[in-house]
Design a protein around this motif. Structure first.
Motif, PDB file in Angstrom:
ATOM      1  N   GLY A 214      -5.488   0.294   9.950  1.00 24.08           N
ATOM      2  CA  GLY A 214      -4.233   0.118  10.687  1.00 24.08           C
ATOM      3  C   GLY A 214      -3.071   0.833  10.030  1.00 24.08           C
ATOM      4  N   VAL A 215      -3.061   0.893   8.699  1.00 23.78           N
ATOM      5  CA  VAL A 215      -1.961   1.550   7.983  1.00 23.78           C
ATOM      6  C   VAL A 215      -1.971   3.053   8.268  1.00 23.78           C
ATOM      7  N   ASP A 216      -3.151   3.634   8.273  1.00 20.10           N
ATOM      8  CA  ASP A 216      -3.255   5.070   8.573  1.00 20.10           C
ATOM      9  C   ASP A 216      -2.759   5.375   9.982  1.00 20.10           C
ATOM     10  N   ARG A 217      -3.182   4.523  10.903  1.00 27.37           N
ATOM     11  CA  ARG A 217      -2.762   4.766  12.303  1.00 27.37           C
ATOM     12  C   ARG A 217      -1.256   4.622  12.457  1.00 27.37           C
ATOM     13  N   LEU A 218      -0.679   3.634  11.746  1.00 26.82           N
ATOM     14  CA  LEU A 218       0.775   3.454  11.804  1.00 26.82           C
ATOM     15  C   LEU A 218       1.478   4.688  11.244  1.00 26.82           C
ATOM     16  N   ALA A 219       0.969   5.222  10.141  1.00 25.23           N
ATOM     17  CA  ALA A 219       1.570   6.419   9.527  1.00 25.23           C
ATOM     18  C   ALA A 219       1.505   7.597  10.488  1.00 25.23           C
ATOM     19  N   GLU A 220       0.371   7.751  11.159  1.00 21.60           N
ATOM     20  CA  GLU A 220       0.237   8.869  12.116  1.00 21.60           C
ATOM     21  C   GLU A 220       1.230   8.728  13.260  1.00 21.60           C
ATOM     22  N   THR A 221       1.362   7.512  13.786  1.00 20.92           N
ATOM     23  CA  THR A 221       2.277   7.275  14.905  1.00 20.92           C
ATOM     24  C   THR A 221       3.716   7.568  14.491  1.00 20.92           C
ATOM     25  N   LEU A 222       4.122   7.024  13.332  1.00 16.96           N
ATOM     26  CA  LEU A 222       5.512   7.206  12.886  1.00 16.96           C
ATOM     27  C   LEU A 222       5.792   8.671  12.563  1.00 16.96           C
ATOM     28  N   SER A 223       4.819   9.346  11.976  1.00 16.69           N
ATOM     29  CA  SER A 223       5.021  10.768  11.651  1.00 16.69           C
ATOM     30  C   SER A 223       5.200  11.591  12.917  1.00 16.69           C
ATOM     31  N   ALA A 224       4.431  11.244  13.952  1.00 16.81           N
ATOM     32  CA  ALA A 224       4.532  11.979  15.219  1.00 16.81           C
ATOM     33  C   ALA A 224       5.878  11.715  15.881  1.00 16.81           C
ATOM     34  N   ASP A 225       6.311  10.450  15.817  1.00 11.72           N
ATOM     35  CA  ASP A 225       7.585  10.086  16.466  1.00 11.72           C
ATOM     36  C   ASP A 225       8.800  10.570  15.672  1.00 11.72           C
ATOM     37  N   HIS A 226       8.639  10.683  14.343  1.00 10.90           N
ATOM     38  CA  HIS A 226       9.797  11.039  13.500  1.00 10.90           C
ATOM     39  C   HIS A 226       9.393  12.129  12.526  1.00 10.90           C
ATOM     40  N   PRO A 227       9.319  13.354  13.022  1.00 12.67           N
ATOM     41  CA  PRO A 227       8.859  14.447  12.151  1.00 12.67           C
ATOM     42  C   PRO A 227       9.794  14.723  10.979  1.00 12.67           C
ATOM     43  N   ASP A 228      11.032  14.227  11.062  1.00 18.75           N
ATOM     44  CA  ASP A 228      11.984  14.467   9.969  1.00 18.75           C
ATOM     45  C   ASP A 228      11.831  13.440   8.852  1.00 18.75           C
ATOM     46  N   TRP A 229      10.953  12.474   9.022  1.00 15.80           N
ATOM     47  CA  TRP A 229      10.712  11.489   7.958  1.00 15.80           C
ATOM     48  C   TRP A 229       9.449  11.875   7.195  1.00 15.80           C
ATOM     49  N   SER A 230       9.382  11.361   6.007  1.00 18.41           N
ATOM     50  CA  SER A 230       8.120  11.439   5.269  1.00 18.41           C
ATOM     51  C   SER A 230       7.504  10.035   5.300  1.00 18.41           C
ATOM     52  N   VAL A 231       6.375   9.946   5.996  1.00 17.86           N
ATOM     53  CA  VAL A 231       5.742   8.634   6.160  1.00 17.86           C
ATOM     54  C   VAL A 231       4.333   8.716   5.588  1.00 17.86           C
ATOM     55  N   ARG A 232       3.986   7.833   4.700  1.00 16.03           N
ATOM     56  CA  ARG A 232       2.618   7.895   4.166  1.00 16.03           C
ATOM     57  C   ARG A 232       2.201   6.541   3.577  1.00 16.03           C
ATOM     58  N   PRO A 233       0.930   6.249   3.736  1.00 20.97           N
ATOM     59  CA  PRO A 233       0.401   5.085   3.011  1.00 20.97           C
ATOM     60  C   PRO A 233       0.389   5.401   1.532  1.00 20.97           C
ATOM     61  N   ILE A 234       0.549   4.418   0.720  1.00 26.11           N
ATOM     62  CA  ILE A 234       0.391   4.650  -0.713  1.00 26.11           C
ATOM     63  C   ILE A 234      -1.096   4.523  -0.980  1.00 26.11           C
ATOM     64  N   ARG A 235      -1.764   5.703  -1.001  1.00 28.76           N
ATOM     65  CA  ARG A 235      -3.210   5.835  -0.902  1.00 28.76           C
ATOM     66  C   ARG A 235      -4.005   4.976  -1.877  1.00 28.76           C
ATOM     67  N   ARG A 236      -3.582   5.003  -3.068  1.00 26.80           N
ATOM     68  CA  ARG A 236      -4.392   4.408  -4.120  1.00 26.80           C
ATOM     69  C   ARG A 236      -4.731   2.947  -3.778  1.00 26.80           C
ATOM     70  N   ILE A 237      -3.810   2.313  -3.064  1.00 29.74           N
ATOM     71  CA  ILE A 237      -4.040   0.909  -2.765  1.00 29.74           C
ATOM     72  C   ILE A 237      -4.576   0.722  -1.355  1.00 29.74           C
ATOM     73  N   SER A 238      -3.903   1.304  -0.356  1.00 29.41           N
ATOM     74  CA  SER A 238      -4.276   0.967   1.017  1.00 29.41           C
ATOM     75  C   SER A 238      -5.651   1.493   1.396  1.00 29.41           C
ATOM     76  N   ALA A 239      -5.972   2.728   0.974  1.00 26.75           N
ATOM     77  CA  ALA A 239      -7.274   3.271   1.342  1.00 26.75           C
ATOM     78  C   ALA A 239      -8.373   2.500   0.632  1.00 26.75           C
ATOM     79  N   GLY A 240      -8.101   2.219  -0.647  1.00 27.14           N
ATOM     80  CA  GLY A 240      -9.080   1.460  -1.406  1.00 27.14           C
ATOM     81  C   GLY A 240      -9.300   0.096  -0.795  1.00 27.14           C
TER      82      GLY A 240
END
Lengths: 375, 219
Positions: A214-240
């Protein structure tokens, strides 16, 4: 009428006279039901338990400026409003800047205090956390900065800007193990005013429950809607977190499948032997006029009773097993969530019925004329 | 159509198992209310004929009429229904359900016939002299008593045709005589009885002896 009670009598008595075979079937199904119940209980509870465990790692989602050092603080509210309520653990905008104290220039961070503990649960705090967002009289200070300024709990730190002075009571001294140990944490809106950055923030951090990417999908949605933002999961924790959950769920599914398959084979063999033993009985019933369907229904009813009994015993044993698993893996009790019992019963009954299919087909092949003469 | 007055009639009844001809164009007519004994050496075809007459098996060819019904033309389901409604079966080995008591074993035939009627089942057991054994399991009964339960089960639905396969084959002399008395009483009552036996003394008790030899009727 006695007729209504003859079939139940047939079913119950048939179960009672072949106790050894029945116990074999019952035992195989109980083992399957107990393991399934335990693993299903852990399966349904593990997401919450794992998330709770991994939430101790804190924030796992970052929203910052695409370019430059700041972005409008409306972005925080936009993201906040877009996150499903059951996914959001906490979030805060952050604003960094330098300010003068009476002794030296220091780094000031504006935050929302109410969510800070969920974003940085690993901070060790001497004193107390600040619980409310509107508290602009207390502050938290990093232990390195506190040491450098000679500040202790409940001392006062004064910020100075032009001719203005603003005293803060040191409510907590934090040991974060990172750069936060060099900062003073104050109320977010105060920081905007004091640092003369109204309506701006440096970035925002969120602590999100990550189910099924869900976190990845949220990041993709927000990045698409707001290209001027930097949106990313903090990988080390969320992906793990997501990966560990998936692996644990997969492992439990595999173990359940193996145990249920073994139960199925054992039940199948026992039922096949049972039906062979009772060939004469079924042949007689057919000679007296019983249809194949009537005899099959009788054996199915017997199987169903065994399966339901095994489910009940299995749920009890499985619950105990789940607690042992919960304590050893999560050091916590495993809650028996709503779907656990119906899923366990459904799987156990399904295994019993599937195991009965082949043996039951033999009933149709019994020829009374041949069987009753013992040929 | 069955000839008037005949309960059982076969025409050119043949049964073949692979290459073995068990019954070879058997023509047979048994009157309603007749007590007939089927006799013959082992392999003569008497059991095969009995199975076909009692609708437990179907012929390879030929006609068979039971009380006016061409049962040879019925499928398995049709034979099952005919068997449950019109035929009473008595077995050499009794074949009682071991976990049901005497009364329940009798009621089992009612259950697959239509509905269970406990007073009728009690009367059937009473008629064979077992009113004191209603609640006994087969294992608690003597061989003779088990056979009488088997007969009560065959009679409880009041079938017109009774087929008894070596009904005294597992009984001592005293019980053999008792079972024969019951069969004679049924005969007097107007039931059509066909009994398979290899015992000449038993066969002599029947009204008529039908001898089979190599799948054919000798006499």
């Amino acid at each position: 009428m006695a007729g209504n009670s003859l079939m139940p009598r047939l079913v119950v008595r048939a179960l009672s006279v072949r106790s050894q075979r029945i116990v074999m079937v019952l035992f195989a199904l109980i083992v399957g039901a107990a393991v399934t119940c335990a693993l299903v209980a852990v399966y349904f509870d593990v997401s919450v338990k794992m998330s709770r465990e991994l939430k101790t790692y804190g924030a796992n989602f970052y929203v910052g400026p695409g370019q430059g050092a700041t972005l409008p603080d409306e972005a925080y509210q936009t993201v906040f409003d877009g996150i499903p309520a059951d996914m959001l653990e906490g979030g805060s905008p952050y604003l960094y800047g330098t300010a003068r104290s009476e002794l030296e220039k220091i780094v000031v961070a504006g935050v929302r205090f109410s969510s800070l503990r969920k974003l940085v649960p690993y901070w060790r705090t001497e004193g107390a956390w600040i619980g409310v967002d509107f508290d602009d009289r207390n502050a938290l200070i990093g232990k390195t900065l506190a040491g450098r300024l000679g500040l202790k709990l409940n001392d006062t730190l004064v910020l100075i800007k032009n001719n203005e002075k603003r005293p803060f009571n040191i409510k907590g001294i934090i040991d974060s193990g990172d750069n936060s140990d060099h900062m003073l944490f104050v109320q977010f809106e105060f920081a905007q005013n004091w640092l003369e950055k109204p309506g701006l923030m440096s970035h925002a951090l969120f602590n999100l429950i990550n189910r099924h990417d869900g976190v990845d999908r949220l990041a993709e949605t927000l990045s698409a809607d707001h290209p001027d933002w930097s949106v990313r999961p903090i990988r080390r924790i969320s992906a793990g977190e997501g990966g560990v959950l998936l692996k644990i769920e997969g492992l439990m599914g595999l173990i359940s499948l193996v145990i249920l398959s073994l139960s199925l084979v054992c039940v199948n063999a026992s039922l096949a032997a049972l039906i062979t033993e009772r060939r004469g009985e079924f042949a007689l019933q057919k000679a007296l006029g019983a249809s194949n369907r009537a005899v099959v229904c009788q054996v199915l009813a017997e199987t169903l009773i065994i399966a339901l009994l095994a489910s009940m015993v299995g749920v009890v044993i499985g619950y105990v097993l789940a607690q042992i698993l919960g304590q050893s893996i999560f050091s916590a009790a495993v809650d028996l969530r709503a779907p656990v019992i119906p899923v366990t019963v459904a799987l156990t009954v399904s295994v019993a019925l599937i195991a009965a299919v082949l043996p039951l087909r033999r009933i149709a092949k019994i020829e009374p004329a041949v069987t009753l003469r013992g040929e | 159509m069955t000839m008037p007055g005949y309960a059982i009639e076969t025409r050119r009844l043949t049964k073949q198992f692979g290459r073995v001809l068990a019954l070879n164009e058997v023509d047979l007519a048994i009157k309603t209310g007749e007590f007939a004994a089927l006799m013959g050496a082992s392999g003569s075809g008497k059991t095969t004929l009995m199975n076909i007459l009692s609708c437990l098996d179907s012929p390879s060819s030929g006609d068979i009429l039971l009380e006016g019904t061409a049962v040879g033309e019925l499928d398995e389901e049709g034979r099952r229904l005919f068997r449950s409604r019109r035929i009473g079966l008595v077995f050499q080995q009794f074949h009682l359900i071991p976990y049901l008591n005497a009364l329940e074993n009798v009621m089992l035939a009612q259950y697959y016939h239509s509905v269970v009627d406990e007073p009728s089942a009690r009367k059937a057991l009473d008629d064979v002299g077992l009113s004191h054994r209603f609640d006994h399991l087969p294992g608690q009964l003597s061989g003779g008593e088990q056979q009488r339960v088997c007969i009560a089960r065959a009679l409880v639905n009041r079938p017109g045709l009774i087929f008894a396969d070596e009904p005294t084959g597992n009984l001592d002399e005293q019980n053999e005589e008792r079972v024969l008395d019951i069969l004679r009483a049924l005969h007097r009552d107007g039931r059509t009885i066909v009994m398979v036996t290899h015992n000449p003394a038993l066969g002599a008790a029947a009204e008529r002896i039908i001898r089979l030899n190599h799948g054919r009727i000798e006499s």
